[in-house]
Design an enzyme around this catalytic site. Sequence first.
Site, PDB file in Angstrom:
ATOM      1  N   GLU A 260      42.443  31.953   4.884  1.00 33.45           N
ATOM      2  CA  GLU A 260      43.331  32.835   5.478  1.00 33.45           C
ATOM      3  C   GLU A 260      44.657  32.511   5.119  1.00 33.45           C
ATOM      4  O   GLU A 260      45.064  31.319   5.128  1.00 33.45           O
ATOM      5  CB  GLU A 260      43.498  32.697   7.024  1.00 33.45           C
ATOM      6  CG  GLU A 260      44.146  33.685   7.782  1.00 33.45           C
ATOM      7  CD  GLU A 260      44.229  33.292   9.295  1.00 33.45           C
ATOM      8  OE1 GLU A 260      44.525  34.267  10.049  1.00 33.45           O
ATOM      9  OE2 GLU A 260      43.504  32.111   9.725  1.00 33.45           O
ATOM     10  N   LYS A 323      42.216  42.490   8.982  1.00 33.07           N
ATOM     11  CA  LYS A 323      42.037  41.928  10.252  1.00 33.07           C
ATOM     12  C   LYS A 323      41.899  42.882  11.536  1.00 33.07           C
ATOM     13  O   LYS A 323      43.287  43.455  11.598  1.00 33.07           O
ATOM     14  CB  LYS A 323      42.460  40.646  10.591  1.00 33.07           C
ATOM     15  CG  LYS A 323      41.927  39.884  11.834  1.00 33.07           C
ATOM     16  CD  LYS A 323      42.957  38.539  12.097  1.00 33.07           C
ATOM     17  CE  LYS A 323      42.514  37.934  13.423  1.00 33.07           C
ATOM     18  NZ  LYS A 323      43.255  36.716  13.624  1.00 33.07           N
ATOM     19  N   CYS A 373      39.921  34.625  10.656  1.00 40.80           N
ATOM     20  CA  CYS A 373      40.038  33.577  11.754  1.00 40.80           C
ATOM     21  C   CYS A 373      39.043  33.824  12.983  1.00 40.80           C
ATOM     22  O   CYS A 373      37.875  33.804  12.715  1.00 40.80           O
ATOM     23  CB  CYS A 373      41.292  33.801  12.125  1.00 40.80           C
ATOM     24  SG  CYS A 373      41.907  32.339  13.403  1.00 40.80           S
TER      25      CYS A 373
END
Length: 499
Positions: A260, A323, A373
């Site tokens: 990430e 995301k 995440c």
Amino acid sequence: MRSLLLVVAGALSAAALPPVGLVILLWLWLPILLADIDRRPSVKGAFLSGWLFGLGHFAAGLYWISHSFLVDAARFAWMIPFAVGGLGAVLGVYIGATAAISRFARPGWPRLLLFAAAWGASEWLRGKLLTGFPWNPIGSAWIDVTPILQSVSVIGTYGLGVVTVAAAGAPVLWRSSRRAGAAATFAALAILGAIFAWGAWRVPAGPVPVQPGIVLRLVQANIEQTLKWRPEMRAEHLARHLALSRAPSATPPTHIIWPETAAPSFLDLDWQARQAIADAVPPGGLMLVGTLRGVIEDREVRQVWNSMQAVDGEGRIVGTFDKAHLVPFGEYVPLPSWVPLRKLTAVSMDISTGPGPRTLSLPGLPPVGPMICYEVIFPGSVVDRKDRPAWMLNLTNDGWFGISSGPYQHFAAARMRAIEEGLPLVRAAYTGISGVIDPYGRVVAKLGLGQEGALDAPLPQPLIETPFVRWGGLILPIFLLIAVGLAFFDNKKTSHRLW
């Protein structure tokens, strides 16, 4: 003293969770909570018992969030006691509500079953309300017992939580009757034994088959969060990732994965950085890179996404994932007009929301379901149900957690998603735990917390759809209906005062 005991019991129960994993502690502390609920004269009193227990349970289990406030200690360290205590107090409401609901069944097995089912329902709600935070479900206490963990392929994480709470709470029945206590304890052990036996049978003795011709390289640069966004160090950080990507190997990788926000700039707008990455792409392969993606107008950033982008050897971006499940106060500030707090991250503006789970078809790779995440912690919400991928990819940065239980709990969640979905999961961490997990939740290869390196591993093949994938949404309602039905039927036979 009674209130303090409940808080301490809740805190000690958190030791059942990763990385300590002393699941047997639940058999000690949950009966204490249930016994206290029995002694309360009202529903309100039962709620207080559950809330106090939950305050200790969540404050101890989530203490690692304090590390996030130490990344910029000068501005945020003062918030640590309020953040840890406040989060424990808010999440404790879920266990408080569980305890209150259980009061609508008489003491004994009806209350135990209703309490267990309500606990599962409260975990489901915790994963949905206010964007959701299903971290540390009680079923994760079994993370080191692979056969028991296989049950989530059928009943899911929340279903395993119901079974666990019912089994661990069974000793409370000894208070009223030795016969009832012995019967409940035997039944609980028999059910867990059957689950263990089935799980041991389900898991093959050897490794699962792998995708032919694919070798993945996971890059874990292990750069401290306090150094990550320093402008004067971005070139050095890029060079470190490139050096790890080019490291020699007995079996050269075909595809390289960066974690990430590993790219030091907007990769889609920075041709120089993209070309440097392209030069490290294996012949005919791809580099899957965690990066921020932005829109710039009149030299100002108008919008930002936390993204993964696939770069080929020519520097072209051949796939993008944004995301969707964002972290409050990390990627956006909820209710900014009402909440006078700032984000903890270096990017001052709020991150934009992506479209949700989707499957990417990338050259030379089986279809992949990316997650960034903590998107990996949400049971049943990690892949596109209409376009099932062959594997899952989780890019993360656990540097915010420091050397704490947080990265281990995050990695445990990834293992549980692999079993639920019947899909291998590949996890690349900027700082944390990187690894390859097979569809039975077994760790095929791993780079541990605090390690810097490049991990080369094959990509396991997927299993067919698990029962959880097909019918998992029905399991928890069935548990609830059974518990409520039994409690109602039992109440019809007794005039016992419930509150």
